[in-house]
Design a protein around this motif. Sequence first.
Motif, PDB file in Angstrom:
ATOM      1  N   ILE A  50      18.452 -40.787  11.510  1.00  0.00           N
ATOM      2  CA  ILE A  50      17.504 -41.586  10.482  1.00  0.00           C
ATOM      3  C   ILE A  50      16.198 -40.681  10.419  1.00  0.00           C
ATOM      4  O   ILE A  50      15.644 -40.384  11.563  1.00  0.00           O
ATOM      5  N   TYR A  51      15.998 -40.325   9.149  1.00  0.00           N
ATOM      6  CA  TYR A  51      14.571 -39.534   9.095  1.00  0.00           C
ATOM      7  C   TYR A  51      13.740 -40.774   8.205  1.00  0.00           C
ATOM      8  O   TYR A  51      14.225 -41.316   7.259  1.00  0.00           O
ATOM      9  N   LYS A  52      12.455 -40.958   8.939  1.00  0.00           N
ATOM     10  CA  LYS A  52      11.490 -41.945   8.386  1.00  0.00           C
ATOM     11  C   LYS A  52      10.485 -41.477   7.848  1.00  0.00           C
ATOM     12  O   LYS A  52       9.777 -40.426   8.335  1.00  0.00           O
ATOM     13  N   THR A  53      10.077 -41.744   6.500  1.00  0.00           N
ATOM     14  CA  THR A  53       8.648 -41.442   6.095  1.00  0.00           C
ATOM     15  C   THR A  53       7.812 -42.758   5.907  1.00  0.00           C
ATOM     16  O   THR A  53       8.415 -43.871   6.253  1.00  0.00           O
ATOM     17  N   LYS A  54       6.836 -42.764   5.382  1.00  0.00           N
ATOM     18  CA  LYS A  54       6.081 -43.816   5.238  1.00  0.00           C
ATOM     19  C   LYS A  54       6.738 -45.049   4.461  1.00  0.00           C
ATOM     20  O   LYS A  54       6.318 -46.049   4.546  1.00  0.00           O
ATOM     21  N   ASP A  55       7.393 -44.473   3.392  1.00  0.00           N
ATOM     22  CA  ASP A  55       7.883 -45.394   2.465  1.00  0.00           C
ATOM     23  C   ASP A  55       9.434 -45.739   2.540  1.00  0.00           C
ATOM     24  O   ASP A  55       9.849 -46.739   1.931  1.00  0.00           O
ATOM     25  N   ILE A  56      10.041 -44.549   2.806  1.00  0.00           N
ATOM     26  CA  ILE A  56      11.734 -44.841   2.802  1.00  0.00           C
ATOM     27  C   ILE A  56      12.354 -44.236   4.365  1.00  0.00           C
ATOM     28  O   ILE A  56      11.660 -43.745   4.935  1.00  0.00           O
ATOM     29  N   GLU A  57      13.512 -44.639   4.411  1.00  0.00           N
ATOM     30  CA  GLU A  57      14.339 -44.106   5.548  1.00  0.00           C
ATOM     31  C   GLU A  57      15.695 -43.476   4.990  1.00  0.00           C
ATOM     32  O   GLU A  57      16.338 -43.870   3.826  1.00  0.00           O
ATOM     33  N   VAL A  58      15.936 -42.307   5.505  1.00  0.00           N
ATOM     34  CA  VAL A  58      17.087 -41.690   5.009  1.00  0.00           C
ATOM     35  C   VAL A  58      18.084 -41.420   6.220  1.00  0.00           C
ATOM     36  O   VAL A  58      17.793 -40.871   7.181  1.00  0.00           O
ATOM     37  N   LEU A  59      19.348 -41.764   5.724  1.00  0.00           N
ATOM     38  CA  LEU A  59      20.403 -41.945   6.749  1.00  0.00           C
ATOM     39  C   LEU A  59      21.157 -40.513   6.577  1.00  0.00           C
ATOM     40  O   LEU A  59      21.973 -40.503   5.741  1.00  0.00           O
ATOM     41  N   ALA A  60      20.721 -39.453   7.425  1.00  0.00           N
ATOM     42  CA  ALA A  60      21.288 -38.141   7.228  1.00  0.00           C
ATOM     43  C   ALA A  60      22.769 -38.001   7.862  1.00  0.00           C
ATOM     44  O   ALA A  60      23.582 -37.619   7.306  1.00  0.00           O
TER      45      ALA A  60
END
Length: 336
Positions: A50-60
């Motif tokens: 899981i890549y996390k940024t301030k606004d979203i999470e991306v499930l790679a």
Amino acid sequence: MEKIKVKDNIINKINEFRHTSSPAGNVSSSVEDLDVPEDVMIECDGLVKIYKTKDIEVLALQGLDLTVKKGELMAIIGNSGSGKSTFLNMIGGLDRPSAGKLYVNGKNLFQMTEEELVEYKRTTVGFVWQNNARNLLPYLTAWENVMTPMLFNDNSMSEAQKKERAENLLELVGLGDRKNSKLSQLSGGEQQRVAIAIALANEPKLLLADEPTGAVDRKTADAILDMFRKLNEQLGLTIVIVTHDKELASRVNRVISIRDGKTSSERIIKSEYKKRMENITLDWNQEETQDEFVVLDRAGRLQIPAELLKQLELDGNKVKIEMDGDKIVIEKPSQK
């Protein structure tokens, strides 16, 4: 003129262009050990990233299950964003998994300290990138580039022995006569061969190649694949290639397709083609060289290849499934 040692000369040049990667994120080390067989190089069990940024999470990666045996030459394919490059970064020690289990050459990557991870990257894996800027230092000669990784590996080799090994590796990839050439004096294919020699410098157990033929023509791409096959056969090296090149993928023994962060299908080369690998007259784009299998995950789920689903012309997200003798038949639901 005072003689400058080769090692100091190379390190000084490197320092001018050195960049550092961001530190790996924290990951829990409380992971139950797997009993990985001796003949397995890579073992993934429910691997998640899981890549996390301030606004979203991306499930790679969404629970990837995969086993790669020692000595395999295989390819991984998938659309952009499917998770294949993320997977390569996981097993290369360049990024940390978020959950699941991941073993490479018997090592549990979840439980490695930062120091152990550095040693792992030095001695277990070698990387070949599509972008030559990540492989080569432009102000060094070919042999200096190949020797550079050896300078950061603790061993008993003398400087002369390291240079000799660098030259031998260039001979192995067919560039012995270009050892004194710099980046600007080499073609794209020659640069990629130097990159392969660099990846082999510290005798890795596993070679990872990320789109190694993406920036070269077809003839050069074929030569690079032949080089990988030679290394696989002569050195017993396990090689994993991430690629969009369908022709390249059709010429290895095993191809894994990743879709939406999970293993969706697997292609195994047909037995009649194993002896025809070196046949330059074979049209690998036209002949079906591999059998395709849909992969069941541990929960019994499967991903049907998109081209087959398209042929069903579905109106929704449901299919009809039933047994027909010893076969499972999947078909479009009848209209009511």
